[in-house]
Design an enzyme around this catalytic site. Structure first.
Site, short mmCIF file in Angstrom:
data_model
loop_
_atom_site.label_atom_id
_atom_site.label_comp_id
_atom_site.label_asym_id
_atom_site.label_seq_id
_atom_site.Cartn_x
_atom_site.Cartn_y
_atom_site.Cartn_z
N ASP A 48 -4.74 -8.51 -3.22
CA ASP A 48 -5.02 -8.34 -1.79
C ASP A 48 -6.32 -9.03 -1.34
O ASP A 48 -6.32 -10.21 -1.04
CB ASP A 48 -5.03 -6.83 -1.49
CG ASP A 48 -4.99 -6.51 0.00
OD1 ASP A 48 -5.03 -7.45 0.82
OD2 ASP A 48 -4.92 -5.32 0.37
N HIS A 89 0.83 -1.21 0.00
CA HIS A 89 0.00 0.00 0.00
C HIS A 89 0.88 1.27 0.00
O HIS A 89 0.90 1.97 -0.98
CB HIS A 89 -1.00 0.04 1.16
CG HIS A 89 -1.85 -1.17 1.27
ND1 HIS A 89 -2.65 -1.60 0.24
CD2 HIS A 89 -2.01 -2.08 2.28
CE1 HIS A 89 -3.28 -2.72 0.60
NE2 HIS A 89 -2.91 -3.03 1.83
ZN ZN Z 1 -2.90 -7.12 2.73
#
Ligand code: ZN
Length: 455
Positions: free
Chosen positions: A322, A271
């Site tokens: 993810d 991220h």
């Molecule tokens: Zn993750």
């Protein structure tokens, strides 16, 4: 799954650019032995479309595929966020048996292959039984993911995750986190189990994944930082995480990592959404990879990655799926670029003068960044690399009349269809005519697991 010793691509994206009539010889271990452009097909298996390298997926929590689309309901308080989603995830996580985890992962991996991903970095933290007791084999759940990858025929970077605490730094864990928790010793035994299971398998590698600054201590991170391989951790996904890190350390999360750990090309910060300009520039200069998961970040309301500031300093990134609300590299890259456009009122953000096509620029970045932090020889059609090939059907309505980089733009930026026709992974054909070769049996087992999980 069938294997061929030679493939022939009408057009292929090689490290030096597009080439025509490319013969790709594969050795018995599934690596590319030779690449020869300008050669007739002969007896080689023909790939008549545009062939690109298989894309590495650098971030997966496979079990979350079973939640995709199932955590969208407004909660009674009406204040939904990443943190309320996480509560739903913790309730759901209590239900998984090892069989369920394997069946869900196999379905996910087949879907990833069908969309052009050929390696999955499995960031794996669901280790123990629901009450937190280890299974008889402490690496049971890790091995289930390796078994699922072998079943689907996808490459895997196994990333056992160290999860010890419930907040920065050293807060007591939450009851919903029981299945995740280990000390360094237990974690070491899981890593050893994963290594033993993957030993000698050219389709698998093992890295380390300290979960996040919320879940480990600085001492644990320093112990892990000596590892000579990929190290992945979540960083700066949510504004609340930045506030907590500032309160605990006086520094923002990415700044703290830059100042306290030897970040270099081994590291992947998943991220890294909330960075100021200085953090983005310094992370770029460190050589670490930003692990971007655009459809999940959008789904969870995380925020927008500062791509222009990161790219200005030569930042490297790759893409992951993810939570698996998306399973396509094209959709991840589209979401990444179009979110930048929305914020900056601009177009063609991820481009440069020498490379005006965002589809090509984004794909090149995802191949190089994903390969860098997978610990495997992947991401290019070149001798010594795994034979991971994705054939895009250039007669598909989405791509019709497009060629080369313009075809990649069309793949990434238009339509909802999937023009991936055939996928070769480690020299084996795993997707034919857009379908995984074992799709029906894998889906049946997934269906049984979903009925158990949702009962
Ligand atoms: Zn993750």
């Amino acid at each position: 799954m069938t294997s061929a010793r030679e493939f022939w691509a009408a057009r292929a994206l090689l490290p030096g650019g597009w080439a025509e009539a490319v013969r790709i010889a594969v050795d018995p271990a599934g690596d590319i032995a030779a690449v020869t452009p300008g050669t007739p097909a002969g007896a080689a298996r023909r790939l008549s479309g545009h062939v690109v390298p298989g894309v590495p997926n650098l971030h997966s929590h496979a079990f979350q595929r079973a939640m995709a689309g199932g955590a969208e309901r407004r909660s009674p308080a009406g204040q939904d966020s990443f943190w309320t989603w996480r509560e739903t995830m913790y309730r759901f996580v209590g239900r998984f048996s090892p069989e369920d985890a394997e069946a869900v992962a196999a379905q996910l991996y087949a879907e990833l292959l069908e969309h052009g991903f050929t390696c999955v970095a499995e960031f794996h933290y669901l280790h123990h039984q629901p009450d937190g007791t280890p299974y008889d084999d402490i690496a049971e759940m890790a091995k289930r993911h390796l078994a699922a990858a072998r079943r689907a025929g996808i490459g895997i970077a196994m990333l056992p995750s160290l999860y010890r605490h419930g907040g920065i730094f050293g807060k007591e864990p939450h009851a919903g986190q029981r299945r995740f928790l280990n000390d360094l010793d237990g974690f070491g035994r899981i890593v050893e189990g994963a290594r033993a299971a993957a030993a000698g398998d050219r389709q698998a590698s093992v890295g380390l994944a300290p979960h996040s600054l919320r879940a480990v201590t600085p001492d644990m991170l320093r112990a892990i930082a000596g590892f000579d391989g990929p190290i992945h951790l979540h960083a700066a996904e949510q504004p609340k995480e930045v506030e907590e890190c500032l309160a605990a350390t006086g520094a923002r999360p990415v700044r703290w990592l830059l100042d306290n750990l030897p970040l270099d090309s081994r590291w992947c910060l998943i991220h890294a959404t909330h960075m100021d300009e200085g953090e983005a520039a310094d992370l770029a200069k460190s050589g670490a990879v930003a692990g971007l998961c655009p459809t999940t970040e959008a789904s969870l309301g995380d925020g927008i990655f500062p791509l222009p500031a990161f790219l200005r300093e030569g930042g490297r990134f790759g893409i992951g799926t993810d939570s698996h609300v998306g399973t396509s590299p094209a959709f991840e890259l589209r979401q990444l670029e179009t979110t930048q456009r929305l914020r900056d009122h601009a177009r063609a953000v991820a481009t440069a003068e020498q490379n005006p096509h965002p589809g090509r620029t984004l794909l090149d970045a995802a191949l190089a960044g994903g390969a860098q932090v997978s610990g495997r020889r992947i991401g290019a059609i070149a001798p010594g690399m795994r034979a991971d090939l994705v054939e895009l059907d250039d007669t598909h309505p989405l791509l019709l009349g497009r060629e080369g980089d313009a075809l990649l733009d069309a793949w990434v930026f238009s339509g909802q269809g999937n023009p991936v026709r055939r996928v070769v992974c480690g020299g084996k054909v795993v997707v034919e005519a857009g379908r995984h070769v074992d799709a029906m049996a894998i889906r049946d087992e997934f269906g049984n697991a979903m009925r158990r999980l949702l009962a």
